[in-house]
Design a protein around this motif. Structure first.
Motif, PDB file in Angstrom:
ATOM      1  N   THR A 114       0.853  -1.187   0.000  1.00 23.37           N
ATOM      2  CA  THR A 114       0.000   0.000   0.000  1.00 23.37           C
ATOM      3  C   THR A 114       0.888   1.236   0.000  1.00 23.37           C
ATOM      4  OG1 THR A 114      -0.095   0.094   2.419  1.00 23.37           O
ATOM      5  CG2 THR A 114      -1.809  -1.172   1.275  1.00 23.37           C
ATOM      6  N   ILE A 115       0.387   2.298  -0.584  1.00 20.25           N
ATOM      7  CA  ILE A 115       1.065   3.586  -0.532  1.00 20.25           C
ATOM      8  C   ILE A 115       0.071   4.641  -0.087  1.00 20.25           C
ATOM      9  CG2 ILE A 115       0.652   4.019  -3.000  1.00 20.25           C
ATOM     10  CD1 ILE A 115       3.288   5.650  -2.964  1.00 20.25           C
ATOM     11  N   GLU A 116       0.539   5.541   0.763  1.00 16.55           N
ATOM     12  CA  GLU A 116      -0.261   6.682   1.197  1.00 16.55           C
ATOM     13  C   GLU A 116       0.572   7.942   0.975  1.00 16.55           C
ATOM     14  OE1 GLU A 116      -1.069   6.135   5.306  1.00 16.55           O
ATOM     15  OE2 GLU A 116      -1.728   4.059   5.048  1.00 16.55           O
ATOM     16  N   ARG A 128       4.048   7.055   2.840  1.00 14.32           N
ATOM     17  CA  ARG A 128       4.178   5.797   3.586  1.00 14.32           C
ATOM     18  C   ARG A 128       3.964   4.617   2.640  1.00 14.32           C
ATOM     19  NH1 ARG A 128       3.316   5.037   8.973  1.00 14.32           N
ATOM     20  NH2 ARG A 128       1.765   3.415   8.564  1.00 14.32           N
ATOM     21  N   MET A 129       4.768   3.566   2.821  1.00 10.47           N
ATOM     22  CA  MET A 129       4.591   2.325   2.079  1.00 10.47           C
ATOM     23  C   MET A 129       4.696   1.164   3.056  1.00 10.47           C
ATOM     24  SD  MET A 129       6.963   3.073  -1.279  1.00 10.47           S
ATOM     25  CE  MET A 129       7.269   4.773  -1.766  1.00 10.47           C
ATOM     26  N   ASN A 130       3.829   0.169   2.853  1.00  9.61           N
ATOM     27  CA  ASN A 130       3.815  -0.974   3.757  1.00  9.61           C
ATOM     28  C   ASN A 130       3.245  -2.175   3.011  1.00  9.61           C
ATOM     29  OD1 ASN A 130       4.073  -2.491   6.073  1.00  9.61           O
ATOM     30  ND2 ASN A 130       2.699  -1.229   7.315  1.00  9.61           N
ATOM     31  N   GLU A 131       3.441  -3.349   3.597  1.00  4.89           N
ATOM     32  CA  GLU A 131       2.826  -4.549   3.043  1.00  4.89           C
ATOM     33  C   GLU A 131       1.326  -4.524   3.298  1.00  4.89           C
ATOM     34  OE1 GLU A 131       5.102  -8.323   3.775  1.00  4.89           O
ATOM     35  OE2 GLU A 131       6.227  -6.994   5.111  1.00  4.89           O
ATOM     36  N   ARG A 132       0.568  -4.994   2.308  1.00  2.00           N
ATOM     37  CA  ARG A 132      -0.887  -4.971   2.457  1.00  2.00           C
ATOM     38  C   ARG A 132      -1.351  -6.008   3.476  1.00  2.00           C
ATOM     39  NH1 ARG A 132      -5.097  -2.915   0.576  1.00  2.00           N
ATOM     40  NH2 ARG A 132      -4.008  -1.741  -1.029  1.00  2.00           N
ATOM     41  N   ASP A 133      -0.926  -7.237   3.328  1.00  2.00           N
ATOM     42  CA  ASP A 133      -1.329  -8.308   4.239  1.00  2.00           C
ATOM     43  C   ASP A 133      -0.081  -9.057   4.696  1.00  2.00           C
ATOM     44  OD1 ASP A 133      -4.229  -7.984   4.025  1.00  2.00           O
ATOM     45  OD2 ASP A 133      -3.942  -8.620   1.941  1.00  2.00           O
ATOM     46  N   PRO A 134       0.686  -8.455   5.583  1.00  2.00           N
ATOM     47  CA  PRO A 134       1.963  -9.073   5.963  1.00  2.00           C
ATOM     48  C   PRO A 134       1.762 -10.341   6.798  1.00  2.00           C
ATOM     49  CG  PRO A 134       1.500  -7.196   7.361  1.00  2.00           C
ATOM     50  CD  PRO A 134       0.443  -7.204   6.298  1.00  2.00           C
ATOM     51  N   LYS A 135       2.691 -11.276   6.615  1.00  2.40           N
ATOM     52  CA  LYS A 135       2.674 -12.470   7.457  1.00  2.40           C
ATOM     53  C   LYS A 135       3.082 -12.117   8.884  1.00  2.40           C
ATOM     54  CE  LYS A 135       3.571 -15.658   3.646  1.00  2.40           C
ATOM     55  NZ  LYS A 135       4.471 -16.686   3.085  1.00  2.40           N
ATOM     56  N   ASP A 140       5.320  -0.213  13.818  1.00  5.71           N
ATOM     57  CA  ASP A 140       4.834   1.061  13.291  1.00  5.71           C
ATOM     58  C   ASP A 140       4.429   2.001  14.419  1.00  5.71           C
ATOM     59  OD1 ASP A 140       4.165   2.937  11.378  1.00  5.71           O
ATOM     60  OD2 ASP A 140       2.185   2.088  10.961  1.00  5.71           O
ATOM     61  N   GLY A 141       5.179   1.928  15.542  1.00  7.57           N
ATOM     62  CA  GLY A 141       4.823   2.731  16.695  1.00  7.57           C
ATOM     63  C   GLY A 141       5.702   3.935  16.927  1.00  7.57           C
ATOM     64  N   LEU A 142       6.578   4.229  15.959  1.00  3.30           N
ATOM     65  CA  LEU A 142       7.554   5.294  16.169  1.00  3.30           C
ATOM     66  C   LEU A 142       6.900   6.666  16.293  1.00  3.30           C
ATOM     67  CD1 LEU A 142      10.643   5.629  16.373  1.00  3.30           C
ATOM     68  CD2 LEU A 142      10.641   6.162  13.935  1.00  3.30           C
ATOM     69  N   GLN A 143       5.821   6.854  15.547  1.00  4.66           N
ATOM     70  CA  GLN A 143       5.225   8.199  15.504  1.00  4.66           C
ATOM     71  C   GLN A 143       4.751   8.669  16.868  1.00  4.66           C
ATOM     72  OE1 GLN A 143       1.943   7.899  12.681  1.00  4.66           O
ATOM     73  NE2 GLN A 143       1.850   5.708  13.089  1.00  4.66           N
ATOM     74  N   LEU A 365       8.268   1.996   5.698  1.00  2.00           N
ATOM     75  CA  LEU A 365       8.835   3.113   4.943  1.00  2.00           C
ATOM     76  C   LEU A 365       7.921   4.321   5.175  1.00  2.00           C
ATOM     77  CD1 LEU A 365      10.175   2.865   1.281  1.00  2.00           C
ATOM     78  CD2 LEU A 365       9.429   4.988   2.354  1.00  2.00           C
ATOM     79  N   ASP A 366       8.441   5.307   5.892  1.00  3.59           N
ATOM     80  CA  ASP A 366       7.642   6.454   6.320  1.00  3.59           C
ATOM     81  C   ASP A 366       8.534   7.684   6.241  1.00  3.59           C
ATOM     82  OD1 ASP A 366       5.733   8.098   7.446  1.00  3.59           O
ATOM     83  OD2 ASP A 366       5.457   6.903   9.260  1.00  3.59           O
ATOM     84  N   LEU A 367       8.270   8.550   5.287  1.00  2.00           N
ATOM     85  CA  LEU A 367       9.137   9.724   5.109  1.00  2.00           C
ATOM     86  C   LEU A 367       8.306  10.969   4.849  1.00  2.00           C
ATOM     87  CD1 LEU A 367       9.475  10.628   1.831  1.00  2.00           C
ATOM     88  CD2 LEU A 367      10.567   8.392   1.764  1.00  2.00           C
TER      89      LEU A 367
END
Length: 953
Positions: A114-116, A128-135, A140-143, A365-367
């Protein structure tokens, strides 16, 4: 002696000691013998080739550059795009092309991502980019630790849709001045400012996301080619020396190239002992053969001119050229490496383009992208995310005296008396680990420090403070209340078997507080209460060291990556922010220990984005050498450019014995560091400012007094930084962004916009080459002699001073009466030094508050604007709230006086000065060349809290 008021650890030897370089078996019960070595041991820290994910991502980049017609294997599904409420979402599909398929043998093919793209009200953009359905769900708690508030999406954008070139374009920004141009296949995002390409994501096609896998999914690797083996190195486990990283989650790294078109100079990504303008790590003529590494480490006597990781990490980069500026913040706290390459411009520009390649081991991936258009705009945008520097207590910008160790209460009193005898001001005396009872923090050695309360009171009576060291390693001892409570409350970091992690540090067998645990921060903060920290007072503050964290028995002298935090978060995902979380909890403790909240002062060695909200940092364990002295300036400038302005370097060098000239020159430069502290190692000779005798004592005294005379100016700069996020000391290009001669200039810097400082970093030098930027005058700080820019001029730099110049068009506030501490200066009158420009104009500000509380946030402060126009100096208030109510500080201090005003750069002699309608006595003279006139008003008697005017005729 001083004029009286009118009214009223350093650090232990780090990774170089023999006791830390050998395996510390359980039967070792103490660290009693420390053997010094000459330099950092490179073999104790990883290279890229020894880091699996770094090798994999670098190999991917090599494959891309060596493959004709390379294309990124990622494409964006145009049918999936949705733009709603300022957020664009879509599906990224990983579909290797013929050119890239050979690089994907170790990864999951055709995986969905996914991309946002978030358009923010600050004009910044989040991607932001992440896996859609990760195993396996990625961390993702850094924010929650980094971002200061929930982000607000912008409503100022226009969706232009897809054009004939297959690009989806959005215009955004307060004036629709920016554009995001999204290419579907191969996937790419280009950001434009006023139609000019300024930053591009995935232009080189290096986007790589390692989808979560399980070991059973991995094909037999025995027939792999050498390149394929590099692309799969260290995916499932990794050995460094005798320690194995088990990697229970398997590979989860990701990388992306970020290009700065026609921008040849990039800055930031501290901390490294390197140049201001970052050097190349790839491509023809690369200046380093290793990427820049961001991984907080305890590095003993670090090597200079190196991309090697040090104590702190801020993944923020600023790119600048004559006609554009851009910034990027890579929000990830896992180990990160960054390659930098210069490539030929595709636009026909004579300037090269900078392509950077970022890769992190874990997380998402969050920039964030910032297009400015100016530096100040970028810092405002960036600080709106991560916060500005906390306005410190005013004492903390004075001079700090420290060594490892002042060994007893008697020693403290004698050192304090030495400053009195030699009439040298200081504000803070520091104690290192030896002050504790057996390296148990929050305790005192009962024999050497029998009455800490009385000791602090002795200093407080002179307006002085103390700082004690408190590190994150906790001695394992059920009889030690900190250890027992943290164990009982399950607040320690666990090992990979979910048992309390046991490592070795200064106390011996130790454990580390898990600040990922939401209960840990409040519990740690509660330890600073006066009933818990026995012997502490409200004039005792804190130093957080060793918080990378440093673990003598750990891989690379730190916690294992497979150590476990609360909620089964692996340490690898949060390593670089651990020290900042510790810093935050300590600052909270100091602030809340009083019924009336008090601003904290906490110095930290480790740092991350957001650390500026908690206190100051320093550049760690440097060396008493001219080379380490010289590299301090670019290191501090870089840290400031990454949003953390309150920083300093150990004056004199931590390790070794500085020769008197080096020590003196370092004091002269250190007086212009935001954080001004002298510090020394246990094995170094005592070097309090008076111990070298004359002329050095007088020269050091003069340097420290210069700092104190400028404290009003410094405090005003800190207030500005707390509002706008701007650096306090600034590279020359920050103030002169169109002057290409300044872009790589790191041997001189600006303090605010007013003062130019040129440290003397060569033994025996009595002349300095100073670059005077701009078509304007510069006034020598000490005697008013004038230099005209632009250009380089040779100036005198005798042993008793370094070149410092005030920029024409500025007004600098000072207090000139010598005192023993900043507290004893608070009722002193002010001097205004006015440096007129060619139009006869100048501008400056002065900020004052009580220096301790948070009442300024409610409006209880004085902020004055001084301006010269048409031969009239005026003062007016910039505090919009003071007329509404009568605040305590304003009421008490509005009657403080501006006693002296110095006008420099007058083109004609002045025969008359009128202050609010009354003529006054002045001193006036012109320089030897007869080109400029100086007027001094010695008895202005103007109230700082009132509007007034001074007319020259």
């Amino acid at each position: 002696m001083f004029n009286r008021p009118r009214m009223h650890r350093s650090r232990p030897p780090l990774p170089g000691s023999a006791s830390r370089r050998t395996v510390l078996w359980p039967f070792v019960i103490s660290l009693t013998v420390v053997l010094m070595v000459s330099a950092v041991k490179q073999e104790d820290f990883k290279t890229c080739a020894q880091s699996g994910f770094c090798t994999r991502n670098r190999a991917y980049a090599e494959l891309a550059s060596g493959t004709p017609d390379w294309e990124s294997p990622f494409r964006l599904d145009p049918t999936s795009l949705q733009l709603e409420d300022g957020v664009l979402t879509g599906d990224l599909i990983h579909a290797p092309t013929s050119s890239s398929s050979s690089a994907e043998s170790g990864g999951a093919l055709n995986a969905g991502y996914t991309i946002e793209v978030h358009l923010l009200d600050s004009d910044a953009v989040r991607v932001r980019m992440n896996e859609r359905d990760p195993k396996r769900r990625r961390y993702d708690g850094l924010q929650k630790s980094v971002l200061v508030k929930p982000l607000v999406s912008s409503t100022q954008y226009d969706q232009l849709g897809r054009d004939e070139d297959g690009l989806f374009t959005i215009n955004y920004g307060s004036r629709r001045q920016n554009s995001a141009r999204i290419r579907f296949a191969p996937f790419q995002i280009e950001f434009l400012a006023d139609g000019v390409s300024t930053l591009v994501l995935n232009e080189g096609g290096l986007l790589k996301i390692e989808a979560a896998q399980v070991w059973s999914d991995v094909a037999d690797t025995r027939t792999r080619t050498p390149m394929e083996r590099r692309l799969e190195q260290g995916m499932w486990s990794e050995r460094f020396k005798d320690i194995i990283d088990t990697k229970p989650r398997g590979p989860e790294s990701f990388g992306l190239d970020i290009t700065f078109p026609d921008i040849e100079d990039v800055y930031g990504i501290p901390e490294h002992a390197s140049s201001l303008s970052l050097k190349t790590t790839r491509g023809p003529g690369a200046q380093y053969n290793e990427p820049y590494r961001l991984y907080n480490l305890d590095v003993f006597e670090y090597e200079i001119d190196s991309p090697m990781a040090l104590y702190g990490s801020i993944p923020f980069m600023l790119g600048h050229s004559k006609d554009k500026t851009a910034g990027v913040f890579w929000m990830n706290a896992a180990e990160t490496w960054i390659d930098i390459e210069k490539i030929e411009s595709t636009s026909g520009s004579s300037r090269r383009t900078t392509r950077t390649h970022w890769y992190s081991e874990a997380g998402v991936l969050d920039l964030f992208v910032f297009l400015g258009p100016t530096h100040r705009d970028i810092f405002k945008q960036y600080s709106s995310l991560v916060g500005t520097t906390a306005l410190p207590q005013s004492f903390s910008i004075g001079y700090h005296q420290c060594r490892w160790n002042y060994i007893s209460q008697k020693d403290v009193i004698e050192v304090d008396a030495g400053f009195e005898t030699h009439e040298i001001p200081y504000d803070v005396l520091w104690l290192d680990i030896e002050h504790t009872n057996g390296k148990r923090y929050f305790t005192w050695d009962p024999k050497q420090f029998p009455d800490p309360f009385d000791m602090q009171l002795h200093l407080a009576n002179k307006g002085r403070k103390m700082v004690t060291i408190i590190d994150p390693h906790i001695k394992m001892d059920r009889g030690y209340h900190i250890s027992k409570e943290a164990t009982d409350k399950s607040l320690f970091v666990m090992n990979n078997h979910l048992k309390p992690f046991d490592g070795w540090c200064w106390p011996g067998s130790s454990q580390w507080i898990d600040f990922e645990n939401p209960r840990a921060k409040d519990w740690w903060a509660s330890q600073f209460s006066y009933d818990r920290y026995k012997g502490s007072t409200n004039t005792l503050f804190t130093w957080n060291d060793m918080n990378e964290p440093s673990v003598f028995t750990g891989p690379e002298i730190t916690l294992p990556k497979d150590a476990m935090h609360y909620n089964r978060v692996e340490h690898r995902s949060i390593h670089n922010i651990y020290g900042a979380m510790f810093h935050a909890a300590t600052a909270q403790g100091l602030s809340t220990r009083n019924e009336t909240l008090q601003r904290p002062f906490v110095l930290s060695r480790a740092f991350f984005a957001g650390s500026q909200r908690y206190g100051s940092v320093w550049t760690g364990d440097n060396k008493a050498s001219w080379e380490h002295f010289e590299v301090a300036a670019p290191m501090l400038l870089t840290i400031g450019l990454a949003g953390l302005p309150f920083s300093g370097a150990d004056v004199g060098g931590f390790f070794g014995d500085p020769e008197p000239e080096l020590l003196t020159r370092w004091y002269q430069a250190g007086a212009f560091y935001p954080f001004f502290r002298a510090h020394a190692h246990l094995d170094s000779k005592r070097r309090e400012p008076w111990l070298f005798g004359e002329p050095y004592t007088s020269q050091i005294r003069a340097a420290i007094r210069t700092r104190y005379s400028l404290l009003p100016f410094w405090y005003t700069l800190f207030q500005e930084a707390s509002m706008d996020g701007v650096p306090i000391i600034r590279p020359m290009f920050f103030e002169f962004p169109s002057d290409e001669a300044t872009y790589r200039m790191e041997d001189q810097f600006m303090v605010g916009e007013a003062l130019l400082v040129k440290p003397v970093t060569t033994a025996g030098a009595t002349q300095s080459e100073v670059y005077f930027a701009g078509n304007e005058k510069w006034f020598e700080f000490y005697d008013g002699q004038v230099k005209q820019g632009p250009g380089v001029q040779s100036v005198s730099s005798p042993a008793y001073k370094i070149p410092v110049y005030q920029r024409a068009g500025t007004i600098v506030p000072k207090r000139e009466t010598p005192r023993r501490s900043s507290k004893e200066m608070e009722n002193d009158p002010f001097t205004l030094v006015v440096a007129l420009d060619s139009k006869g104009e100048a501008y400056g500000r002065l900020y004052l508050d009580d220096g301790e509380s948070y009442e300024y946030s409610r409006g209880d402060y004085i902020l004055r604007e001084f301006k010269v126009q048409g031969s009239v100096l005026t003062s007016r208030s910039l505090n919009r709230q003071e007329s509404e109510t009568e605040w305590s500080f304003i009421r008490r201090y509005s009657s403080l006086k501006v006693e002296r005003i110095v006008f420099q750069g007058l083109s004609e002699p002045v025969s008359r000065v009128v202050i609010d309608g009354r003529p006054t006595v002045v001193e006036s003279w012109h320089d030897v060349a007869g080109k400029q006139h100086v007027v001094i008003v010695s008895r202005a008697n103007l109230s700082i809290g009132q509007d007034w005017s001074v007319s020259l005729s």
